[in-house]
Design an enzyme around this catalytic site. Sequence first.
Site, PDB file in Angstrom:
ATOM      1  N   ASN A 254      -2.904   9.747   5.033  1.00 16.01           N
ATOM      2  CA  ASN A 254      -3.631  10.136   4.042  1.00 16.01           C
ATOM      3  C   ASN A 254      -4.400  11.186   4.494  1.00 16.01           C
ATOM      4  O   ASN A 254      -5.070  11.835   4.654  1.00 16.01           O
ATOM      5  CB  ASN A 254      -4.699   9.046   4.136  1.00 16.01           C
ATOM      6  CG  ASN A 254      -5.026   9.307   2.518  1.00 16.01           C
ATOM      7  OD1 ASN A 254      -4.287  10.195   1.726  1.00 16.01           O
ATOM      8  ND2 ASN A 254      -6.048   8.996   2.161  1.00 16.01           N
TER       9      ASN A 254
ATOM     10  N   HIS B 251     -13.845   5.714  -1.116  1.00 18.56           N
ATOM     11  CA  HIS B 251     -12.879   4.716  -1.517  1.00 18.56           C
ATOM     12  C   HIS B 251     -13.135   3.304  -2.389  1.00 18.56           C
ATOM     13  O   HIS B 251     -12.443   3.166  -3.415  1.00 18.56           O
ATOM     14  CB  HIS B 251     -12.670   4.142  -0.358  1.00 18.56           C
ATOM     15  CG  HIS B 251     -11.615   4.712   0.887  1.00 18.56           C
ATOM     16  ND1 HIS B 251     -11.783   6.014   1.426  1.00 18.56           N
ATOM     17  CD2 HIS B 251     -10.437   4.242   0.786  1.00 18.56           C
ATOM     18  CE1 HIS B 251     -11.052   6.641   2.028  1.00 18.56           C
ATOM     19  NE2 HIS B 251      -9.459   5.487   1.351  1.00 18.56           N
TER      20      HIS B 251
END
Length: 497
Positions: free
Chosen positions: A322, A353
């Site tokens: 990521n 998140h």
Amino acid sequence: MQTLKVNFVVCQLFALLAAIWFRTYLHSSKTSSFMRHVVATLLGLYLALFCFGWYALHFLVQSGISYCIMIIIGVENMHTYCFLFALGYLTVCQITRVYIFDYGQYSADFSGPMMIITQKITSLAYEIHDGMFRKDEELTPSQRGLAVRRMPSLLEYLSYNCNFMGILAGPLCSYKDYITFIEGRSYHMAQSGENGREEIQYGRTEPSPNIAVIQKLLVCGLSLLFHLTISKTLPVEYNIDEHFQATASWPTKVVYLYVSLLAARPKYYFAWTLADAINNAAGFGFRGYDENGAARWDLISNLRIQQIEMSTSFKMFLDNWNIQTALWLKRVCYERASLSPTIQTFILSAIWHGVYPGYYLTFLTGVLMTLAARAMRSNFRHYFVEPPQVKLLYDVVTWIVTQIAISYTVVPFVLLSIKPSFMFYSSWYYCLHIVGILVLLLLPSKKTQRGKNRHEDIWLSQSKKFDEGENSLEQNSFYTTNNVCNQNQEMASRHSS
């Protein structure tokens, strides 16, 4: 949920075809930037509507209100208000979706694209604030290179946030890189020397992304095949099966933990690599030429699979996972935080998140594992550098330990809920948590002369190197060399999930 997954894959495949058409028939040499913006935006909104139905209106609401904030508040404070609104709106949507509609159905939900749009809104707000309010001498070289000097039009803003290439799965890109691509200036490249300073102009035709796209599509195909076959037979949930916990030996538990988490990763490989291939097929993602003169199409790549699977340290894993989110965390939080930047960056990553408790358990465990691994490495690694046979043995041992620690850490991220997560950790007697705490308590933390943790000094020194490289090439952020960009990504990834 299966329908949503199918819709997502169908839309991404359509986006791939649209990207090829976009590069062929709406090339910057054949049509205006205005038309490219319009088509990219309309196609993106159509895909969002097809995939998520009327939930896609959240994308327009979030982007539209953020743009109004930019215009009304002004460049002095708009970055703060945009940041609070965009992140707050995302959090509200995540809470309502998780706790009101479909708990556990996280694979292809409408809050996923909103996470990327939130990154774009906040990144652009800070870049405009840097470019239109702050003085150049107040900016770091990297901030100066990314700074936006004029307010985008509404069309440019929507095109950046909602274009068909990245609306469903990203990845994040800087506003200047996107505008450079739309206006057809991304191929006017310079080849940089190894020191990031010397530039050699290359007069050559526009490079083709076809080879890069085909390679990434092959990776997508293999990842999807692996996910549809092996992943289904090795569920992570089996790690907390009562019969398995009662009868399996410790070696069996360790092996199954690693294999089940290994099997859970290909779905991310598939989604992120396909998103990268779509951007490349449209002509976006070119990052200059390597030292051999070969075109590189990794400007917005989000992961490096080989390095992930062969990681011999927690840091190496995070460096290659990521990547664009790690850069976002660095640019909007770590670089700008005046108090406890690491803690603030961790909190932002957790909030962004989502609201599943398992995410927070993973992040908390990850911080402990990262600090413990760093302490072990700084205290013992120098004993195993020579001879080569000892170094090889060290690498094998650290690979095994790293893969087990990573798998142990991310189980709650997959299980999502509190109860099954604690069931798993209880079945392991919290052994790695205990080991991590003991390592931090017993091993000395090496300090620099200024009293900072060694890790922080490494971050600052390498970040400075990256800033210098970006400053020398700030007219186009595509120009950053591989070594300099990797340094930036490695230091930023340390603070993402």
